[in-house]
Scaffold this motif. Structure first.
Motif, PDB file in Angstrom:
ATOM      1  N   GLU A 124       0.907  -1.348   0.055  1.00 51.50           N
ATOM      2  CA  GLU A 124      -0.052   0.012  -0.188  1.00 51.50           C
ATOM      3  C   GLU A 124       0.895   1.175   0.014  1.00 51.50           C
ATOM      4  OE1 GLU A 124      -2.685  -0.733   3.274  1.00 51.50           O
ATOM      5  OE2 GLU A 124      -3.672  -2.120   2.160  1.00 51.50           O
ATOM      6  N   PHE A 125       1.783   1.292   0.780  1.00 53.54           N
ATOM      7  CA  PHE A 125       3.059   2.231   0.554  1.00 53.54           C
ATOM      8  C   PHE A 125       3.568   2.505  -0.692  1.00 53.54           C
ATOM      9  CE2 PHE A 125       7.481   3.070   0.593  1.00 53.54           C
ATOM     10  CZ  PHE A 125       7.529   4.490   0.601  1.00 53.54           C
ATOM     11  N   TRP A 126       3.886   1.430  -1.479  1.00 50.58           N
ATOM     12  CA  TRP A 126       4.523   1.375  -2.706  1.00 50.58           C
ATOM     13  C   TRP A 126       3.331   1.903  -3.726  1.00 50.58           C
ATOM     14  CZ3 TRP A 126       7.256  -3.526  -5.057  1.00 50.58           C
ATOM     15  CH2 TRP A 126       7.649  -3.323  -6.305  1.00 50.58           C
ATOM     16  N   ILE A 127       2.047   1.655  -3.666  1.00 53.74           N
ATOM     17  CA  ILE A 127       0.979   2.122  -4.500  1.00 53.74           C
ATOM     18  C   ILE A 127       0.784   3.384  -4.219  1.00 53.74           C
ATOM     19  CG2 ILE A 127      -1.458   1.737  -5.257  1.00 53.74           C
ATOM     20  CD1 ILE A 127      -1.215  -1.296  -4.397  1.00 53.74           C
ATOM     21  N   ALA A 203       1.081  10.999  16.651  1.00 52.91           N
ATOM     22  CA  ALA A 203       1.145  12.524  15.862  1.00 52.91           C
ATOM     23  C   ALA A 203       0.576  12.399  14.430  1.00 52.91           C
ATOM     24  CB  ALA A 203       2.803  12.795  15.681  1.00 52.91           C
ATOM     25  N   LEU A 204       0.712  11.156  13.566  1.00 56.55           N
ATOM     26  CA  LEU A 204       0.070  10.938  12.476  1.00 56.55           C
ATOM     27  C   LEU A 204      -1.593  10.835  12.619  1.00 56.55           C
ATOM     28  CD1 LEU A 204       2.661   8.195  10.935  1.00 56.55           C
ATOM     29  CD2 LEU A 204       2.292  10.535  10.019  1.00 56.55           C
ATOM     30  N   ILE A 205      -2.012  10.283  13.568  1.00 52.13           N
ATOM     31  CA  ILE A 205      -3.248  10.246  13.899  1.00 52.13           C
ATOM     32  C   ILE A 205      -4.065  11.601  14.234  1.00 52.13           C
ATOM     33  CG2 ILE A 205      -5.304   9.314  15.686  1.00 52.13           C
ATOM     34  CD1 ILE A 205      -3.495   6.755  15.854  1.00 52.13           C
ATOM     35  N   ARG A 206      -3.067  12.592  14.887  1.00 47.81           N
ATOM     36  CA  ARG A 206      -3.719  13.934  15.080  1.00 47.81           C
ATOM     37  C   ARG A 206      -3.571  14.720  13.809  1.00 47.81           C
ATOM     38  NH1 ARG A 206      -0.318  13.322  19.581  1.00 47.81           N
ATOM     39  NH2 ARG A 206       1.367  14.410  18.504  1.00 47.81           N
ATOM     40  N   ILE A 207      -2.740  14.435  13.105  1.00 46.15           N
ATOM     41  CA  ILE A 207      -2.458  15.254  11.869  1.00 46.15           C
ATOM     42  C   ILE A 207      -3.576  15.082  10.836  1.00 46.15           C
ATOM     43  CG2 ILE A 207      -1.212  15.778  10.003  1.00 46.15           C
ATOM     44  CD1 ILE A 207       1.237  15.550  11.742  1.00 46.15           C
ATOM     45  N   ALA A 318      -6.081   6.909   0.118  1.00 43.23           N
ATOM     46  CA  ALA A 318      -5.669   7.874  -0.939  1.00 43.23           C
ATOM     47  C   ALA A 318      -5.569   9.107  -0.229  1.00 43.23           C
ATOM     48  CB  ALA A 318      -6.915   7.979  -1.777  1.00 43.23           C
ATOM     49  N   HIS A 319      -6.397   9.535   0.840  1.00 42.26           N
ATOM     50  CA  HIS A 319      -6.029  10.787   1.651  1.00 42.26           C
ATOM     51  C   HIS A 319      -4.873  10.725   2.310  1.00 42.26           C
ATOM     52  CE1 HIS A 319      -6.987  14.352   3.573  1.00 42.26           C
ATOM     53  NE2 HIS A 319      -7.513  13.626   4.843  1.00 42.26           N
ATOM     54  N   LEU A 320      -4.310   9.469   2.536  1.00 41.49           N
ATOM     55  CA  LEU A 320      -2.917   9.752   3.252  1.00 41.49           C
ATOM     56  C   LEU A 320      -1.949   9.807   2.219  1.00 41.49           C
ATOM     57  CD1 LEU A 320      -3.005   6.300   5.603  1.00 41.49           C
ATOM     58  CD2 LEU A 320      -2.961   8.767   6.206  1.00 41.49           C
ATOM     59  N   GLY A 321      -1.938   9.435   1.117  1.00 40.24           N
ATOM     60  CA  GLY A 321      -1.043   9.573  -0.011  1.00 40.24           C
ATOM     61  C   GLY A 321      -1.090  11.006  -0.522  1.00 40.24           C
ATOM     62  N   ALA A 322      -2.232  11.627  -0.386  1.00 39.55           N
ATOM     63  CA  ALA A 322      -2.252  13.182  -0.509  1.00 39.55           C
ATOM     64  C   ALA A 322      -1.630  14.016   0.409  1.00 39.55           C
ATOM     65  CB  ALA A 322      -3.603  13.618  -0.929  1.00 39.55           C
ATOM     66  N   ALA A 327       9.243   9.025   4.205  1.00 36.72           N
ATOM     67  CA  ALA A 327       9.268   8.286   5.343  1.00 36.72           C
ATOM     68  C   ALA A 327       7.886   8.506   6.084  1.00 36.72           C
ATOM     69  CB  ALA A 327      10.168   8.520   6.120  1.00 36.72           C
ATOM     70  N   GLU A 328       7.243   9.785   5.939  1.00 37.73           N
ATOM     71  CA  GLU A 328       5.922  10.046   6.812  1.00 37.73           C
ATOM     72  C   GLU A 328       4.790   8.975   6.054  1.00 37.73           C
ATOM     73  OE1 GLU A 328       8.281  12.442   6.214  1.00 37.73           O
ATOM     74  OE2 GLU A 328       8.559  12.336   8.241  1.00 37.73           O
ATOM     75  N   LEU A 329       4.926   9.019   4.838  1.00 33.88           N
ATOM     76  CA  LEU A 329       3.998   8.187   4.058  1.00 33.88           C
ATOM     77  C   LEU A 329       4.179   6.788   4.599  1.00 33.88           C
ATOM     78  CD1 LEU A 329       1.276   7.685   2.169  1.00 33.88           C
ATOM     79  CD2 LEU A 329       3.264   7.572   0.235  1.00 33.88           C
ATOM     80  N   ALA A 330       5.314   6.179   4.551  1.00 36.97           N
ATOM     81  CA  ALA A 330       5.435   4.800   5.035  1.00 36.97           C
ATOM     82  C   ALA A 330       4.778   4.633   6.622  1.00 36.97           C
ATOM     83  CB  ALA A 330       6.830   4.367   5.204  1.00 36.97           C
ATOM     84  N   ALA A 331       5.340   5.532   7.329  1.00 34.32           N
ATOM     85  CA  ALA A 331       4.600   5.410   8.886  1.00 34.32           C
ATOM     86  C   ALA A 331       3.285   5.638   8.796  1.00 34.32           C
ATOM     87  CB  ALA A 331       5.339   6.674   9.372  1.00 34.32           C
ATOM     88  N   ALA A 332       2.628   6.432   7.819  1.00 34.64           N
ATOM     89  CA  ALA A 332       1.043   6.851   7.863  1.00 34.64           C
ATOM     90  C   ALA A 332       0.507   5.423   7.447  1.00 34.64           C
ATOM     91  CB  ALA A 332       0.694   7.924   6.979  1.00 34.64           C
ATOM     92  N   ASN A 333       1.053   4.748   6.322  1.00 39.87           N
ATOM     93  CA  ASN A 333       0.454   3.374   5.898  1.00 39.87           C
ATOM     94  C   ASN A 333       0.527   2.546   7.191  1.00 39.87           C
ATOM     95  OD1 ASN A 333       1.010   4.332   2.683  1.00 39.87           O
ATOM     96  ND2 ASN A 333      -0.652   3.115   2.971  1.00 39.87           N
TER      97      ASN A 333
END
Length: 388
Positions: A124-127, A203-207, A318-322, A327-333
């Motif tokens: 999912e991070f890759w995509i 922090a990711l959940i708060r953001i 998709a919202h996370l990807g935007a 590194a933040e996207l990998a952590a968010a996924n």
């Protein structure tokens, strides 16, 4: 210049095809292995409580491993991580058949869950990283649709092989092995993580609460529905075959709605679409007690409402990807998959308790309450932060 753009487009398409192809083939293996292991334990006379506890080990593995995924992807790379996870999945699946020890099955189930955690987080991070920003929703919709079809196809294969002997285990191992082919082909296009994420899980959940909590709520609602929808039908007078049809309609809705929702998410504020998905789910759930169980109206409501609710996963990713990259996207996924796994664990007990308290309509009211709480959070977020 035109040829360069065409080359970049072809490279991106190959990268996306590799990740989607890998996880989709694995989806077939997953759809086969989960019921296979449950039926195997049932045939051996293992109490259902222990069957449930063994199944829960996969979710526990995901919760424990997910926080370390960004670091592992940065250290080893997305391609090698996927290959390693597939190898581990094959080894553990064969191990289930090779040993009759229930204690060993708990260890194997934990390792199997760890392999699946890597597969889902990394793919999912890759995509998300490879998808063009203006087409990210569509790409995630295609991913979710193909994965759903793969998972749904697993039990069909099990119907051919049966549950006895080595045949279903070898079939599952072969399907997992096929997942290595697209990864090897598209490994050069895998995204890389060069730095460590500056943001922790909280922090990711708060953001991005709208996106991350979508995973939690969808996990809880999805497993609650899968565990109790047929039982809800039986409690309201349906026979087993007709009650099972309700689940079929729900699954078909989930498959049919993902690409349209993905396309829509590319054209509007994804938080508002997440809010719409939740509200449709609340309305659909509250309609269930008023509808006749043997009519097409309730089947249509399940098809639409559960199908749209499944968009929480697609649109949330998709919202996370935007919102994030690197590194933040990998952590968010990783956070998204971890919260989804927590939802898988808490959903069935909550829905079951609701049915015990208000039999049988506690099923519908609990689902509505879960989605309603999420809708309130997203509406509050939109009001507080009008722009993404």
């Amino acid at each position: 210049m035109a040829s360069s753009e065409q080359s970049i487009t072809a490279s991106t398409a190959a990268s996306l095809a590799a990740a989607i192809g890998a996880i989709s083939v694995v989806g077939i293996g997953l759809g086969l292995s989960v019921p296979l292991l449950a039926l195997e334990m049932e045939a051996r006379g293992i109490p259902r409580t222990w069957i449930g506890l063994n199944t829960a080990m996969g979710g526990i593995a995901t919760i424990l491993l997910a926080p370390f995924m960004p670091r592992l992807v940065r250290q080893y790379g997305a391609g090698p991580m996927l290959i390693g996870a597939i190898v581990l999945a094959i080894a553990t699946l064969i191990g289930f058949k090779a040993t009759p020890s229930l204690a060993a099955w708990f260890v194997l189930r934990f390792l199997f869950g760890a392999a699946l955690c890597v597969l889902f987080v990394v793919s999912e991070f890759w995509i998300n990283a490879a998808a063009p920003p203006q087409r990210r929703g569509l790409v995630m919709g295609v991913y979710a649709t193909v994965l759903s079809l793969g998972v749904a196809g697993g039990p069909a294969i099990l119907g051919v092989t049966g549950i006895e002997g080595w045949a279903p285990y070898l079939a599952g191992a072969a399907l997992f092995a096929l997942g290595t082919i697209p990864v090897l082909i598209g490994a050069n296009g895998a995204p890389e993580v060069h730095t460590e994420s500056r943001l922790g899980m909280m922090a990711l959940i708060r953001i991005a609460p709208s996106a991350t909590l979508a995973g939690l709520i969808f996990g809880a609602v999805e497993t609650g529905e899968m565990s109790f929808l047929a039982i809800y039908g039986l409690r309201r007078g349906l026979d087993e075959q007709t009650a099972a049809l309700l689940m079929t309609m729900a699954l078909l809705g989930g498959v049919a709605c993902q690409i349209p929702l993905g396309l829509l998410s590319d054209r509007m504020d994804r938080r508002k679409l997440l809010l719409i998905c939740a509200v449709v789910g609340v309305v659909g759930s509250l309609l269930l007690p008023a509808l006749a169980m043997d009519g097409w109206a309730i089947r249509a409501v399940l098809f639409v409402s559960i199908g749209v609710v499944a968009g929480l996963y697609t649109v949330g990713l998709a919202h996370l990807g935007a919102r994030f990259e690197g590194a933040e996207l990998a952590a968010a996924n990783a956070a998204f998959v971890m919260l989804y796994s927590i939802g898988l664990i808490i959903g069935p007990p909550m829905v079951g308790a609701g049915m015990d308290a208000l039999d049988p309509h506690g099923f519908a009211y609990t689902i509505a309450a879960l989605l309603g709480v999420y809708a309130v959070v997203v509406a509050w977020r939109i009001a507080r932060v009008p722009r993404k």
